[in-house]
Motif scaffolding. Structure first.
Motif: not given
Lengths: 110, 114
Positions: B5-11
């Motif tokens: 999992t990665q966060n955030p997906r959009y930045l």
């Protein structure tokens, strides 16, 4: 400097055709050559991989041909289907470091 | 479910504002890595980690930092982002079994630096 050269950049085939994607490398220290498939909006996923002591590996409709002396390897997709439409990346690795090709966008027309 | 999992997906951020992209895997993998994907350039490796507290530079490490304090987490840090770091970033993990180098990729983080 691109460690792995991939061609073609894009490819369009009819359903049932056999698209072939080619890659070449120079560094003889590479000992693992994977192919990844990527659909739009997703991360790459491992498709098939080969080590340099083998000249060919087949998994389902996907085949890697490996030519150690020429430092080239290729992906063949047998009986291609519209669902195979994706971007394909070859890569080469020493085990720790990975170098990817620039990708091939494949479109399979129904 | 086994996943990265990665966060955030959009930045979207501005030049010079420090940011961190998190990456976590639940597969007990020793190896983790960060890549950036740019049109026409494919994926390029930024940093990788063989295990906790062991990190090393990939092909394009300039402008990035990483840390590996826990086995499951491998954050990517941009201390002073610049527009040329606008890209799609992927985290990946794998076991270190010599016979298997299968990397599992996260869903990606699209970063825009204005």
């Amino acid at each position: 400097q691109q460690q792995v050269k991939q061609s073609p950049q894009s490819l369009i085939v009819q359903k049932g055709g056999i698209p072939i994607i080619n890659c070449a490398y120079e560094n003889t220290a590479f000992d693992y050559f994977p192919w990844y498939q990527q659909f739009p909006g997703k991360g790459p996923a491992l498709l098939i991989a080969i080590r340099p002591d083998v000249s060919e590996k087949k998994e389902g409709r996907f085949t890697i041909s490996f030519n150690k002396s020429a430092k080239q390897f290729s992906l063949h997709i047998m009986d291609s289907q519209p669902g195979d439409s994706a971007t394909y990346f070859c890569a080469a690795s020493t085990g720790n470091q990975f170098y990817f090709g620039t990708g091939t966008s494949l479109t399979v027309i129904p | 479910e086994a996943q990265v999992t990665q966060n955030p997906r959009y930045l979207i951020t501005v030049t010079g504002k420090k940011l961190t992209v998190t990456c976590s895997q639940n597969m007990n993998h020793e190896y983790m890595s960060w890549y950036r994907q740019d049109p026409g350039l494919g994926l390029r490796q930024i940093y990788y980690s063989m295990n906790v507290e062991v990190t090393d530079k990939g092909d394009v490490p300039e402008g990035y930092k990483v840390s590996r304090k826990e086995k499951r987490n491998f954050p990517l840090i941009l201390e002073s982002p610049s527009p040329n770091q606008t890209s799609l970033y992927f985290c990946a993990s794998s076991l270190r079994d010599r016979a298997v180098y299968e990397q599992f990729f996260g869903p990606g983080t699209r970063l825009t630096v204005l």
